[in-house]
Design a protein around this motif. Structure first.
Motif, short mmCIF file in Angstrom:
data_model
loop_
_atom_site.label_atom_id
_atom_site.label_comp_id
_atom_site.label_asym_id
_atom_site.label_seq_id
_atom_site.Cartn_x
_atom_site.Cartn_y
_atom_site.Cartn_z
N PRO A 34 -57.47 -37.51 0.68
CA PRO A 34 -58.56 -36.67 1.17
C PRO A 34 -58.49 -35.25 0.62
CG PRO A 34 -57.61 -37.94 2.96
CD PRO A 34 -56.74 -38.17 1.75
N ARG A 114 -57.31 -42.55 6.67
CA ARG A 114 -56.82 -41.19 6.88
C ARG A 114 -57.96 -40.23 7.12
NH1 ARG A 114 -51.67 -39.74 3.63
NH2 ARG A 114 -50.57 -41.71 3.61
N ILE A 116 -60.77 -40.83 8.48
CA ILE A 116 -61.35 -41.00 9.81
C ILE A 116 -60.38 -40.55 10.90
CG2 ILE A 116 -62.09 -42.69 11.51
CD1 ILE A 116 -63.11 -44.41 9.28
N TYR A 117 -59.12 -41.00 10.79
CA TYR A 117 -58.22 -40.86 11.93
C TYR A 117 -57.16 -39.79 11.75
CZ TYR A 117 -60.26 -45.12 13.81
OH TYR A 117 -61.13 -46.04 14.32
N GLY A 118 -57.06 -39.22 10.57
CA GLY A 118 -56.06 -38.18 10.35
C GLY A 118 -56.71 -36.82 10.15
N ASP A 119 -55.93 -35.90 9.61
CA ASP A 119 -56.51 -34.62 9.21
C ASP A 119 -57.17 -34.85 7.86
OD1 ASP A 119 -55.12 -33.09 11.30
OD2 ASP A 119 -53.35 -33.64 10.13
N ALA A 136 -67.86 -44.89 15.91
CA ALA A 136 -66.72 -44.96 16.82
C ALA A 136 -67.11 -45.72 18.08
CB ALA A 136 -66.24 -43.56 17.17
N HIS A 199 -54.39 -49.48 16.82
CA HIS A 199 -54.43 -48.25 16.03
C HIS A 199 -53.02 -47.72 15.76
CE1 HIS A 199 -55.60 -44.23 14.68
NE2 HIS A 199 -54.68 -43.76 15.49
N SER A 203 -51.74 -47.36 12.13
CA SER A 203 -51.56 -45.97 11.74
C SER A 203 -50.15 -45.71 11.23
CB SER A 203 -51.87 -45.08 12.95
OG SER A 203 -51.48 -43.77 12.71
#
Lengths: 238, 238
Positions: A34, A114, A116-119, A136, A199, A203
């Motif tokens: 990202p 990443r 979507i769900y990370g920084d 979501a 998740h 994750s």
DNA sequence: TGCGAAAACTATACGGCGTGAAGTTTCTGC
DNA sequence: GCAGAAACTTCACGCCGTATAGTTTTCGCA
């Protein structure tokens, strides 16, 4: 007549350029994470100036938001499709199909996961509405369907829990309650718990924390599903 | 004599400066996220030039690695302390204590949690050894202790699973097997599964994905622990 | 006590980043 | 054919990490 044609042409070109920007951004994300999504890199790849992109996206965060929307929608489509494809008469199979679709999508699109769900990018702040929150909620709704399929078997486990409708987001309930009128609030809690379980394992795997502990994340995930189905009171398939 | 004293003085000053750099970096992270850790910002805060920091850390990634080591160690200390403080005779209480310490630490240090389990800074690549992997193994070892405490009750659930020792990391087993000689491989799988469950819920909460679905993450986590203890076959506390 | 060396720090510079303002070219609809 | 809008470029600013070279402070030893 010619007028509408040419106007259509300009709009088409604009749409194509927009699509190309997003596509290049996704490629950059796939190859460099990202953090590799930079306006200058995109522009370089496209043979433009970085500022030209401002004609299509007001800011870099806007572009990232659009990407998140697309990617999250793709995830929601994947799990929904797996759910629909599995036979409705076997709840265990449907749950397994959903979970495998979730993990499979994540492994196939680790950078998307990443995103979507990370920084995603430092300093980026996600907007509160748009396609991503919708996706979501689609995922959560799918999870609730999953919980609903298992609820007749699992209900007794929640006999002494005290969840209220007010514990959950109104937007989510607006979709869930009409679809499953007989479901109590505790079933939504179950759905969120299952989401957390899946998740968490995915994750840890995507972020490389599981790989340093086990050589067989596949086996671990499979075991997770076996135990999940069992804990829901559905007889595991032979 | 004076020589060793003065040398000690220089080393002490150096250690103090190093500590101040880390402390300022942690403050910046707490207020602005991992992305706010910039050498220039740290130097500004300390009244130095950015380049002066290169005398203490070879590169920004080195500084980040040190921070991760510190933060991960702090997490490991927190969960270990909670485990040790809980009465050994009640496995359910110990498990709850461990899990609450884990979530509590994460909620108290959300940026630290992101630093450990998310993308810290774009382009950063974690080294394979050092204090952070050690702390990760301490956490996993603690989890295995947790699984070991529950194993007598939970063993029957894993009767038809087929985990081998070769499924797991040798380094982890080197610590775990001597401590729990009678434990089978499946118990390590159970530990990792529990880790995944807890990590998933906490991660969703920290990253704000849970807050858009439920108003009561507390209640959800509590329910998770109740069900966890129950699924492990330990009678829930009244 | 004084001097050479080492350590700590600054100054300057380069390239990359997001983004704003202003100017230029190209296309469109009347 | 031409006014105007849209697309795009150029230039600029301040941020970032970091490499190199130079300067000041401090230390160890004769």
């Amino acid at each position: 007549m010619a007028g509408t044609g040419t106007r259509g042409r300009r709009e088409r070109l604009r749409a194509e350029t927009t699509a190309e920007i997003k596509s290049v951004a996704l490629e950059l994300m796939a190859s460099g994470g990202p953090g590799a999504i930079t306006l200058r890199a995109i522009a370089r790849e496209m043979g433009m100036t970085a500022n030209a992109i401002y004609g299509y996206f007001a800011t870099r965060d806007d572009l990232v938001t659009t990407l998140i929307n697309d990617v999250y929608t793709s995830l929601a489509n994947a799990v929904d499709a797996a759910w629909d494809a599995a036979p409705a008469k076997d709840p265990a199979d449907r749950i397994r199909a959903w979970a495998h679709a979730f993990r499979g999508w994540a492994l196939a699109n680790p950078e998307g996961f990443r995103l979507i769900y990370g920084d995603p990018v430092p300093g980026y702040i996600a907007p509160e509405d748009g396609a991503a929150p919708d996706a979501a909620q689609r995922v959560c709704t799918g999870l609730t369907a999953l919980a609903a399929a298992a609820w007749p078997h699992a209900e007794h486990l929640y006999a002494d829990s005290d969840f209220q409708w007010s514990d959950f987001d109104a937007g989510l309930l607006g979709k869930v309650r009409p679809a499953f009128p007989d479901l109590p609030p505790a079933a939504v809690a179950l759905a969120l718990r299952i989401w957390g379980h899946l998740h968490g394992l995915v994750s840890l795997e995507i972020y490389g924390h599981l790989g340093t502990q086990t050589m067989s994340p596949d086996k671990l995930f499979h075991e997770e599903l076996t135990q999940l189905v069992r804990s829901l009171g559905i007889a595991p398939k032979a």
